[in-house]
Design an enzyme around this catalytic site. Structure first.
Site, PDB file in Angstrom:
ATOM      1  N   GLU A 194       2.057   8.450   1.680  1.00  0.00           N
ATOM      2  CA  GLU A 194       2.281   7.920   3.033  1.00  0.00           C
ATOM      3  C   GLU A 194       1.019   7.448   3.723  1.00  0.00           C
ATOM      4  O   GLU A 194       1.014   6.385   4.354  1.00  0.00           O
ATOM      5  CB  GLU A 194       2.981   8.957   3.909  1.00  0.00           C
ATOM      6  CG  GLU A 194       3.610   8.344   5.148  1.00  0.00           C
ATOM      7  CD  GLU A 194       4.803   7.484   4.798  1.00  0.00           C
ATOM      8  OE1 GLU A 194       4.731   6.238   4.962  1.00  0.00           O
ATOM      9  OE2 GLU A 194       5.820   8.052   4.359  1.00  0.00           O
TER      10      GLU A 194
ATOM     11  N   ALA B 245       9.825   3.416  -3.647  1.00  0.00           N
ATOM     12  CA  ALA B 245       9.208   2.370  -2.821  1.00  0.00           C
ATOM     13  C   ALA B 245       7.791   2.766  -2.431  1.00  0.00           C
ATOM     14  O   ALA B 245       6.874   1.933  -2.459  1.00  0.00           O
ATOM     15  CB  ALA B 245      10.057   2.120  -1.579  1.00  0.00           C
ATOM     16  N   HIS B 246       7.581   4.031  -2.074  1.00  0.00           N
ATOM     17  CA  HIS B 246       6.242   4.492  -1.693  1.00  0.00           C
ATOM     18  C   HIS B 246       5.267   4.407  -2.870  1.00  0.00           C
ATOM     19  O   HIS B 246       4.118   3.993  -2.689  1.00  0.00           O
ATOM     20  CB  HIS B 246       6.302   5.918  -1.137  1.00  0.00           C
ATOM     21  CG  HIS B 246       6.655   5.963   0.304  1.00  0.00           C
ATOM     22  ND1 HIS B 246       7.932   5.737   0.761  1.00  0.00           N
ATOM     23  CD2 HIS B 246       5.895   6.193   1.396  1.00  0.00           C
ATOM     24  CE1 HIS B 246       7.947   5.838   2.075  1.00  0.00           C
ATOM     25  NE2 HIS B 246       6.715   6.103   2.487  1.00  0.00           N
ATOM     26  N   ARG B 247       5.703   4.802  -4.056  1.00  0.00           N
ATOM     27  CA  ARG B 247       4.830   4.693  -5.229  1.00  0.00           C
ATOM     28  C   ARG B 247       4.398   3.237  -5.423  1.00  0.00           C
ATOM     29  O   ARG B 247       3.243   2.954  -5.706  1.00  0.00           O
ATOM     30  CB  ARG B 247       5.525   5.214  -6.482  1.00  0.00           C
ATOM     31  CG  ARG B 247       5.551   6.721  -6.583  1.00  0.00           C
ATOM     32  CD  ARG B 247       5.995   7.194  -7.958  1.00  0.00           C
ATOM     33  NE  ARG B 247       7.308   6.727  -8.358  1.00  0.00           N
ATOM     34  CZ  ARG B 247       8.448   7.358  -8.085  1.00  0.00           C
ATOM     35  NH1 ARG B 247       8.448   8.492  -7.408  1.00  0.00           N
ATOM     36  NH2 ARG B 247       9.592   6.869  -8.499  1.00  0.00           N
TER      37      ARG B 247
END
Length: 191
Positions: free
Chosen positions: A89, A36-38
């Site tokens: 982040e 999800a962060h990527r």
């Protein structure tokens, strides 16, 4: 005595918290791990943006089940190691208007600087309490990227009530994590 942080939160609500404060979260949270962060660091997703403004992003791959009458419920919702999200982040905090990040183990200097710059905090949740923490998730509101990422890595929107955590990195640049104690940075995988 724990402080209550109602979400979505305003920057001044979060700037009133200090490293070491115990908090109880009430309101909406969004889950997201590495996949999800990527995605979030490289895409401007309008649906997720509506969810995240003033919210907390929880490093969690929940165990979910179908709820009676339809929809979903969290069966287990323990924190994932936050250090794995360090490469992305700071960008995610800036891009999506987050007021907090929730996980375990702390994060690195780039995230600490992003917390300070954007009026956000890092919250530590106790590991090993996945089923107990899931009891604080009162409702699953929606899910994004389920087909693309799968259940564990999908981006879930949920409501929580009295979800316990401790501020370990605050919006003033203070941290309770020893320098170098966070997970080592990794090279981001192609998005």
């Amino acid at each position: 005595m724990p402080k209550t942080l109602t979400l979505p939160a305003l920057p001044e609500d979060v700037r009133g918290l200090a490293a070491g404060d115990e908090v109880l979260l009430r309101g909406r949270i969004v889950t997201g791990r590495e996949a999800a962060h990527r995605y979030l660091a490289t895409h401007d997703d309008p649906q997720v943006r509506r969810w995240t403004e003033g919210a907390v992003l929880y490093h969690c791959g929940p165990v979910v089940a179908r709820a009676p009458g339809g929809g979903w419920r969290f069966v287990a919702a323990g924190p994932s190691a936050s250090g794995r999200q360090e490469p992305w982040e700071a960008e995610v905090i800036a891009r999506y208007g987050l007021r907090g990040v929730l996980g375990k183990g702390g994060m690195g200097p780039r995230t600490l600087e992003a917390l300070r710059a954007h009026g956000a905090v890092y919250l530590h949740a106790a590991g090993g309490l996945a089923v107990s923490l899931a009891r604080h998730v009162t409702r699953v509101l929606d899910v994004a990227r389920l087909d693309a990422l799968g259940v564990t890595e999908a981006i879930w929107l949920a409501e929580v009530d009295d979800f316990p955590a401790v501020v370990t990195m605050d919006a003033h640049g203070e941290t309770l994590h020893a320098p170098g104690a966070e997970a080592p940075e990794t090279t981001p995988a192609p998005g």
